[in-house]
Enzyme design. Sequence first.
Site, short mmCIF file in Angstrom:
data_model
loop_
_atom_site.label_atom_id
_atom_site.label_comp_id
_atom_site.label_asym_id
_atom_site.label_seq_id
_atom_site.Cartn_x
_atom_site.Cartn_y
_atom_site.Cartn_z
N ASP A 13 0.81 -1.22 0.00
CA ASP A 13 0.00 0.00 0.00
C ASP A 13 0.84 1.27 0.00
OD1 ASP A 13 -2.22 -1.71 0.14
OD2 ASP A 13 -2.16 -1.72 2.33
N LYS A 16 1.77 2.20 -5.06
CA LYS A 16 2.33 1.67 -6.31
C LYS A 16 1.39 1.96 -7.48
CE LYS A 16 2.41 -2.46 -4.44
NZ LYS A 16 2.14 -2.16 -3.02
N GLY A 40 -4.61 -4.32 -3.72
CA GLY A 40 -5.59 -3.27 -3.96
C GLY A 40 -4.82 -2.03 -4.36
N HIS A 41 -4.87 -1.71 -5.64
CA HIS A 41 -4.08 -0.58 -6.15
C HIS A 41 -5.01 0.56 -6.53
CE1 HIS A 41 -0.57 -3.50 -7.30
NE2 HIS A 41 -0.84 -3.46 -6.01
N GLN A 223 1.85 -6.34 -3.54
CA GLN A 223 2.41 -6.57 -2.20
C GLN A 223 3.74 -5.81 -2.10
OE1 GLN A 223 1.04 -9.70 -3.86
NE2 GLN A 223 -0.73 -8.69 -3.04
#
Length: 424
Positions: A13, A16, A40-41, A223
Amino acid sequence: MSANIVIGTQWGDEGKGKIIDLLASRADVVVRAQGGNNAGHTVASGSETYKLHLIPSGILYKDTLCLIGAGVVMDPKDILGEISELSKRGLSFDNLKIDPRAHIIMPWHIALDGLSEKFRGNKDIGTTHRGIGPTYMDKYERSGLRFFDLVNPEIFREKARSAGELKNAIITKVFGGEALDLDAVIEEYTEYGRQLKKYMADVSVLTYEANKAGKTILFEGAQATLLDIDFGTYPYVTSSHPLSAGVCTGTGVGPLMIDAVYGVAKAYTTRVGKGPFPTELFDETGDYIRDKGHEFGTITGRPRRTGWFDSVIVRHAVRVNGLSALCINKLDTLAGLDTLKVCVAYKKPDGTIIRDFPPTLEGLEGCEPVYEEHPGFKDDISGVRRFEDLPAVCREYISRLEELCECSIKMVGVGPERTQIIER
Ligand code: GDP
Ligand code: IMO
Ligand code: MG
């Protein structure tokens, strides 16, 4: 023409998605190589915010080829949901390709993720419950189902039934859980395979050919380094290799293709899930950072644990990834704090000072962060676009991080928008 990697340097988080979205505007191909929908991007573009799980963050550009490589684990139901949601918002998936070798997350993987976590009690990992660990377990045990199997109904029926029968025995006899209805699962997933078949293509070949043709390729890490199965805080990690090296095995390309590796960090540290976090804050400063930085999980909504910037872990990331440069996001979030602390080393219980991140939890136990203090800043820096326009204390803070991490900082994030970046 270039092939660059963007990777997380902390516990995920780091922003990215924002950096990839920005760099994707200059890329022809974006590739995801590992992980699954545990990622989750967030990509913020004007009034629109997208939270991507498995779809590469290049999807906002309609001509960009978006590839999902062999090292990824894919939940067919989840990705179809993601495609459907994003299609409604006007995005096109004509350029999405998924490698036939990618492993499939089946309902029993999700069930077993939950059951194993429950079984561990207060020693749970705090996974995202997306079936990631159990799917990689089957891959390495050589009993997994791959995307190729999913799109070939006869092969799928046979393999899914024998895998499912064993999993049902484990679910019921080991965990006392409820068996899955295999007929229903096979029917449901055969339909998903039918819908996804058109996306199947050899991502290794596509990436290689794109590189040969002089295209610009961007590899999107999911990640982060401290969640790596080998170089993270094992066992409080994910089950893949979110390192630069994972990009090569997860895509099927050689390391000499890679021109640069960019590591993304926050100007502080966060972590979701359990496991060690030496600079964690349990006071009002931690709450301030969580509230101001909206530090709640993109996927699970869990509050993120917050703490000071830890140069020991980021220097570890510089080494294991061979970073070319760093991007430090969320400097704007620190505005309003009187003092900024940075961890420069750890002090072991026997008083020894260490600068390298210990390889084991046992080695990390009792380690206290050694801090240096920097003056805080009050200014709203979200509108700043040139490094020289930042307040002097911010410039000094960034320069000091650069020194401590032994890596140049090429970008500084001052807000969630793709435009809120200072490039140096
Ligand atoms: P990822 O998983 O690394 O892509 O990061 P996430 O999307 O899970 O979390 C990063 C969060 O920080 C998102 O809500 C982003 O919109 C936000 N963000 C990214 N960069 C910045 C920044 O420089 N400043 C602020 N205030 N927010 C940012
Ligand atoms: P992005 O790509 C932050 C964490 C989970 C848990 C551990 C294992 O958005 O940075 P898993 O479900 O993978 O078996 O969970 O890893 N985790 C992440 N934390 N960001 C992520 O992805 C994460 N993906 C997994 O919270 O602690
Ligand atoms: Mg995230």
